[in-house]
Design a protein around this motif. Structure first.
Motif, PDB file in Angstrom:
ATOM      1  N   LYS A  86      14.124   5.690 -32.783  1.00 34.10           N
ATOM      2  CA  LYS A  86      14.759   4.498 -33.656  1.00 34.10           C
ATOM      3  C   LYS A  86      15.970   4.923 -34.154  1.00 34.10           C
ATOM      4  N   GLN A  87      16.130   6.419 -34.484  1.00 32.08           N
ATOM      5  CA  GLN A  87      17.434   7.192 -35.135  1.00 32.08           C
ATOM      6  C   GLN A  87      18.470   7.233 -34.084  1.00 32.08           C
ATOM      7  N   VAL A  88      18.467   7.002 -32.827  1.00 36.71           N
ATOM      8  CA  VAL A  88      19.526   7.335 -31.792  1.00 36.71           C
ATOM      9  C   VAL A  88      20.678   6.760 -32.227  1.00 36.71           C
ATOM     10  N   ALA A  95      30.489   2.663 -31.043  1.00 38.27           N
ATOM     11  CA  ALA A  95      32.064   3.160 -30.914  1.00 38.27           C
ATOM     12  C   ALA A  95      31.958   4.645 -30.048  1.00 38.27           C
ATOM     13  N   ASP A  96      31.007   5.281 -30.339  1.00 34.29           N
ATOM     14  CA  ASP A  96      30.989   6.517 -29.533  1.00 34.29           C
ATOM     15  C   ASP A  96      30.546   6.167 -28.078  1.00 34.29           C
ATOM     16  N   SER A  97      30.009   5.196 -27.722  1.00 34.33           N
ATOM     17  CA  SER A  97      29.769   4.593 -26.368  1.00 34.33           C
ATOM     18  C   SER A  97      30.778   4.140 -25.747  1.00 34.33           C
ATOM     19  N   ARG A  98      31.697   3.585 -26.534  1.00 38.60           N
ATOM     20  CA  ARG A  98      32.968   3.105 -26.026  1.00 38.60           C
ATOM     21  C   ARG A  98      34.088   4.097 -25.714  1.00 38.60           C
ATOM     22  N   ALA A  99      33.958   5.210 -26.547  1.00 39.41           N
ATOM     23  CA  ALA A  99      34.887   6.285 -26.461  1.00 39.41           C
ATOM     24  C   ALA A  99      34.346   7.252 -25.284  1.00 39.41           C
ATOM     25  N   GLU A 128      33.713   6.250 -11.336  1.00 42.77           N
ATOM     26  CA  GLU A 128      33.893   5.197 -12.172  1.00 42.77           C
ATOM     27  C   GLU A 128      32.806   5.202 -13.086  1.00 42.77           C
ATOM     28  N   PRO A 129      33.561   4.299 -14.261  1.00 45.19           N
ATOM     29  CA  PRO A 129      32.500   4.110 -15.569  1.00 45.19           C
ATOM     30  C   PRO A 129      30.996   3.447 -14.861  1.00 45.19           C
ATOM     31  N   LEU A 134      25.766   5.250 -24.146  1.00 44.08           N
ATOM     32  CA  LEU A 134      25.286   6.495 -24.619  1.00 44.08           C
ATOM     33  C   LEU A 134      24.058   6.078 -25.309  1.00 44.08           C
ATOM     34  N   THR A 135      24.009   5.261 -26.016  1.00 42.56           N
ATOM     35  CA  THR A 135      22.643   4.884 -26.987  1.00 42.56           C
ATOM     36  C   THR A 135      21.682   4.852 -25.994  1.00 42.56           C
ATOM     37  N   GLU A 136      21.695   3.950 -24.907  1.00 41.33           N
ATOM     38  CA  GLU A 136      20.322   3.875 -23.853  1.00 41.33           C
ATOM     39  C   GLU A 136      20.144   5.032 -23.263  1.00 41.33           C
TER      40      GLU A 136
END
Length: 179
Positions: A86-88, A95-99, A128-129, A134-136
């Motif tokens: 839950k704390q992920v 924003a981290d996932s996008r960066a 390729e992306p 990253l959260t997943e």
């Protein structure tokens, strides 16, 4: 007077009567011996039954104690794992996932590791992306780690149970594994 009573009985009949009396006494002695042997056998069977009951009670105590100990540990692992999962989003934001994107090669490698199959040769598409946030990935990793810790505790509990059941069966004292 006794001589007059015995004189009409022939000698062979008197001998047969004496042999029959001796044979009767012998058979009574045999029956008494068999009764004693039967009582000893019954006592032996009773001792064996008492030992089996004693071992069975000790085995039940081992099972209950070990299950209680490891059930609590596994429950705590799942509770902590849920909290971590839950704390992920606190540690890995959108924003981290996008960066910091994850490429398709990482996803192929990750999936190969969890399916125990080779990912195959690397390709240009691996750069390729992957469109996987990253959260997943962090949530999946937290979930997998929680499951591995729970399986570890289950394996330790089964090993401790096996060792203690062997000890109880063989009459040795039960060992308590290091916490």
């Amino acid at each position: 007077m006794t001589g007059a009573l015995l004189s009409p009985v022939p000698l062979w009949a008197r001998c047969a009567l004496l042999v029959a009396a001796c044979w009767s006494l012998f058979l009574l002695g045999q029956l008494h011996g068999e009764r004693k042997a039967g009582e000893a056998h019954i006592a032996y069977i009773g001792q064996q039954a008492a030992q089996v009951v004693k071992v069975a009670k000790a085995q039940v105590q081992v099972l209950v104690r070990t299950e209680t100990k490891y059930r609590d540990r596994i429950e705590k692992i799942y509770v902590k794992g849920d909290e971590i999962e839950k704390q992920v989003p606190v540690y890995v934001s959108a924003a981290d996932s996008r960066a910091y994107g994850v490429n398709a090669g990482f996803v192929r490698s990750y999936n190969a590791a969890w399916t125990n199959e080779l990912a195959g040769p690397a390709a240009n598409a691996d750069r390729e992306p992957a469109a996987v946030p990253l959260t997943e990935i962090a949530e999946a990793d937290a979930h997998n780690a929680r499951s591995c810790f729970a399986w570890r505790e289950q394996a330790l509990g089964l090993r401790e149970t096996y060792v203690n059941l062997q000890a109880v069966t063989n009459g040795a004292p039960v060992k308590d594994a290091a916490q």
